[in-house]
Design a protein around this motif. Structure first.
Motif, PDB file in Angstrom:
ATOM      1  N   LEU A  68       0.863  -1.178   0.000  1.00 48.39           N
ATOM      2  CA  LEU A  68       0.000   0.000   0.000  1.00 48.39           C
ATOM      3  C   LEU A  68       0.900   1.227   0.000  1.00 48.39           C
ATOM      4  N   CYS A  69       0.906   1.944  -1.096  1.00 48.65           N
ATOM      5  CA  CYS A  69       1.757   3.118  -1.256  1.00 48.65           C
ATOM      6  C   CYS A  69       0.982   4.376  -0.905  1.00 48.65           C
ATOM      7  N   VAL A  70       1.581   5.221  -0.068  1.00 50.66           N
ATOM      8  CA  VAL A  70       0.957   6.484   0.302  1.00 50.66           C
ATOM      9  C   VAL A  70       1.384   7.558  -0.692  1.00 50.66           C
ATOM     10  N   LEU A  71       0.413   8.048  -1.452  1.00 47.18           N
ATOM     11  CA  LEU A  71       0.668   9.093  -2.435  1.00 47.18           C
ATOM     12  C   LEU A  71       0.546  10.475  -1.792  1.00 47.18           C
ATOM     13  N   LYS A  72       1.169  11.494  -2.373  1.00 44.93           N
ATOM     14  CA  LYS A  72       1.952  11.343  -3.572  1.00 44.93           C
ATOM     15  C   LYS A  72       3.428  11.172  -3.242  1.00 44.93           C
ATOM     16  N   GLY A  73       3.817  11.626  -2.046  1.00 45.91           N
ATOM     17  CA  GLY A  73       5.227  11.670  -1.703  1.00 45.91           C
ATOM     18  C   GLY A  73       5.913  10.324  -1.616  1.00 45.91           C
ATOM     19  N   GLY A  74       5.140   9.235  -1.470  1.00 42.37           N
ATOM     20  CA  GLY A  74       5.756   7.938  -1.312  1.00 42.37           C
ATOM     21  C   GLY A  74       5.988   7.166  -2.596  1.00 42.37           C
ATOM     22  N   TYR A  75       5.584   7.719  -3.751  1.00 40.17           N
ATOM     23  CA  TYR A  75       5.593   6.888  -4.953  1.00 40.17           C
ATOM     24  C   TYR A  75       6.998   6.534  -5.426  1.00 40.17           C
ATOM     25  N   LYS A  76       7.969   7.427  -5.290  1.00 42.11           N
ATOM     26  CA  LYS A  76       9.329   7.113  -5.731  1.00 42.11           C
ATOM     27  C   LYS A  76       9.951   6.053  -4.829  1.00 42.11           C
ATOM     28  N   PHE A  77       9.818   6.244  -3.523  1.00 39.51           N
ATOM     29  CA  PHE A  77      10.351   5.279  -2.567  1.00 39.51           C
ATOM     30  C   PHE A  77       9.697   3.919  -2.764  1.00 39.51           C
ATOM     31  N   CYS A  78       8.388   3.921  -2.930  1.00 41.96           N
ATOM     32  CA  CYS A  78       7.657   2.672  -3.115  1.00 41.96           C
ATOM     33  C   CYS A  78       8.109   1.966  -4.387  1.00 41.96           C
ATOM     34  N   SER A  93      -2.466  16.234   4.361  1.00 43.01           N
ATOM     35  CA  SER A  93      -2.341  16.700   5.754  1.00 43.01           C
ATOM     36  C   SER A  93      -1.502  17.961   5.903  1.00 43.01           C
ATOM     37  N   TYR A  94      -1.037  18.553   4.761  1.00 38.83           N
ATOM     38  CA  TYR A  94      -0.194  19.753   4.859  1.00 38.83           C
ATOM     39  C   TYR A  94      -0.801  20.914   4.086  1.00 38.83           C
ATOM     40  N   HIS A  95      -0.673  22.119   4.642  1.00 41.83           N
ATOM     41  CA  HIS A  95      -0.936  23.360   3.922  1.00 41.83           C
ATOM     42  C   HIS A  95       0.345  24.175   4.001  1.00 41.83           C
ATOM     43  N   ASN A  96       0.951  24.467   2.828  1.00 43.70           N
ATOM     44  CA  ASN A  96       2.299  25.024   2.785  1.00 43.70           C
ATOM     45  C   ASN A  96       3.231  24.100   3.583  1.00 43.70           C
ATOM     46  N   ASP A  97       3.917  24.614   4.610  1.00 41.57           N
ATOM     47  CA  ASP A  97       4.818  23.747   5.381  1.00 41.57           C
ATOM     48  C   ASP A  97       4.255  23.400   6.751  1.00 41.57           C
ATOM     49  N   LEU A 150      13.476  19.194   9.845  1.00 43.92           N
ATOM     50  CA  LEU A 150      13.577  20.153   8.754  1.00 43.92           C
ATOM     51  C   LEU A 150      12.488  19.876   7.727  1.00 43.92           C
ATOM     52  N   PHE A 151      12.101  20.911   6.983  1.00 43.95           N
ATOM     53  CA  PHE A 151      11.158  20.694   5.885  1.00 43.95           C
ATOM     54  C   PHE A 151      11.972  20.383   4.634  1.00 43.95           C
ATOM     55  N   VAL A 152      11.863  19.143   4.154  1.00 43.02           N
ATOM     56  CA  VAL A 152      12.679  18.696   3.028  1.00 43.02           C
ATOM     57  C   VAL A 152      11.813  18.444   1.808  1.00 43.02           C
ATOM     58  N   VAL A 153      12.447  18.549   0.641  1.00 41.31           N
ATOM     59  CA  VAL A 153      11.766  18.346  -0.635  1.00 41.31           C
ATOM     60  C   VAL A 153      12.643  17.488  -1.536  1.00 41.31           C
ATOM     61  N   GLY A 154      12.043  16.997  -2.612  1.00 38.26           N
ATOM     62  CA  GLY A 154      12.780  16.189  -3.580  1.00 38.26           C
ATOM     63  C   GLY A 154      12.496  14.710  -3.421  1.00 38.26           C
ATOM     64  N   TYR A 155      12.839  13.933  -4.446  1.00 41.52           N
ATOM     65  CA  TYR A 155      12.580  12.494  -4.456  1.00 41.52           C
ATOM     66  C   TYR A 155      11.096  12.249  -4.173  1.00 41.52           C
ATOM     67  N   LEU A 185       9.029  14.204  -2.674  1.00 42.89           N
ATOM     68  CA  LEU A 185       8.517  15.044  -1.588  1.00 42.89           C
ATOM     69  C   LEU A 185       8.307  16.454  -2.134  1.00 42.89           C
ATOM     70  N   ASP A 186       7.174  17.055  -1.802  1.00 45.41           N
ATOM     71  CA  ASP A 186       6.836  18.325  -2.446  1.00 45.41           C
ATOM     72  C   ASP A 186       6.625  19.455  -1.447  1.00 45.41           C
ATOM     73  N   TYR A 187       6.596  20.643  -1.996  1.00 41.19           N
ATOM     74  CA  TYR A 187       6.099  21.818  -1.300  1.00 41.19           C
ATOM     75  C   TYR A 187       5.062  22.425  -2.231  1.00 41.19           C
ATOM     76  N   ASN A 188       3.768  22.225  -1.902  1.00 38.71           N
ATOM     77  CA  ASN A 188       2.668  22.674  -2.760  1.00 38.71           C
ATOM     78  C   ASN A 188       2.829  22.192  -4.199  1.00 38.71           C
TER      79      ASN A 188
END
Length: 226
Positions: free
Chosen positions: A58-68, A97-101, A194-199, A201-204
């Motif tokens: 079970l992949c949690v989208l959207k941030g988990g799709y690359k890792f999965c 579950s996030y709005h901005n950071d 820290l608030f991280v992005v990439g791979y 992981l997004d910011y908006n």
């Protein structure tokens, strides 16, 4: 792997990254190559633990799709080169579950097949997720665990179907001051708060096309704020 609070990271000048993010990032926290190697190690650990069980991912989208995707591919490669074949099915769920950071109090769970049909089976959840009869391993793939509030909501939603077992894997775990922070069964890196992005992981919805995991700066937050 534990990344210390005083780790300065890598200079952006040492790596290639999309130039439309020039000026939006502080530094590279985890280069893409290290992510790939660590994910392969997690796949080996999981293969050792699951025995002859099949896997439902079970992949949690959207941030988990690359890792999965990378984790599943490593498990498939290990299975091909071993004496036992691991059967895997993949499903997807999306959490908002996030709005901005900032983490929001209310959370939406979107998608996924009818989980009631998995009653009595073993779940392996990978967050960047096994068992019954010939036991199905339900893997839950997620990108990052911070306070663990999101994870607990999702696990409570799944546990009402009374699975035999649940395991969770996450690419990242954040160190927080909360004493009740959730710890997944498998994780790639423990990082500072820290608030991280990439791979993925997004910011908006920005920075998903960045291969490395980076720390976003104030300019980047302001630029893509909604």
């Amino acid at each position: 792997i534990q990344i210390s609070d005083n780790w300065p990271g890598y200079s952006l000048d040492l790596f290639t990254y999309p130039q439309h993010y020039c000026g939006d990032l502080e530094y590279v926290l985890i280069p893409h190559g290290i992510i790939v190697d660590r994910t392969e190690r997690l796949a080996k650990d999981i293969m050792q633990d699951i025995g002859d069980n099949d896997i439902v991912v079970l992949c949690v989208l959207k941030g988990g799709y690359k890792f999965c995707a990378d984790l599943v591919e490593h498990i498939k490669n290990l299975s091909r080169n071993s004496e036992r074949f691991i059967s895997m099915k993949v499903d997807f769920v999306r959490l908002k579950s996030y709005h901005n950071d900032q983490s929001m109090q209310d959370m939406q769970i979107i998608g996924g097949d009818d989980l009631s049909k998995l009653t009595g089976k073993v779940y392996f959840l990978f967050l960047a997720l096994l068992c019954f009869l010939l036991t199905i391993f339900f893997m839950f793939c997620q990108d990052i665990v911070g306070t663990g509030r999101t994870m607990k909501v999702l696990l409570n939603n799944i546990e009402k179907y009374k699975p035999k077992m649940i395991k969770v894997a996450s690419l990242l775990v954040k160190r927080t001051s909360r004493p009740d922070g959730y710890r997944p069964d498998y994780y790639g890196f423990e990082i500072p708060d820290l608030f991280v992005v990439g791979y993925a992981l997004d910011y908006n919805e920005h920075f998903r096309d960045l291969n490395h995991i980076c720390v976003i700066n104030d300019h980047g937050k302001a630029k893509y704020r909604v």
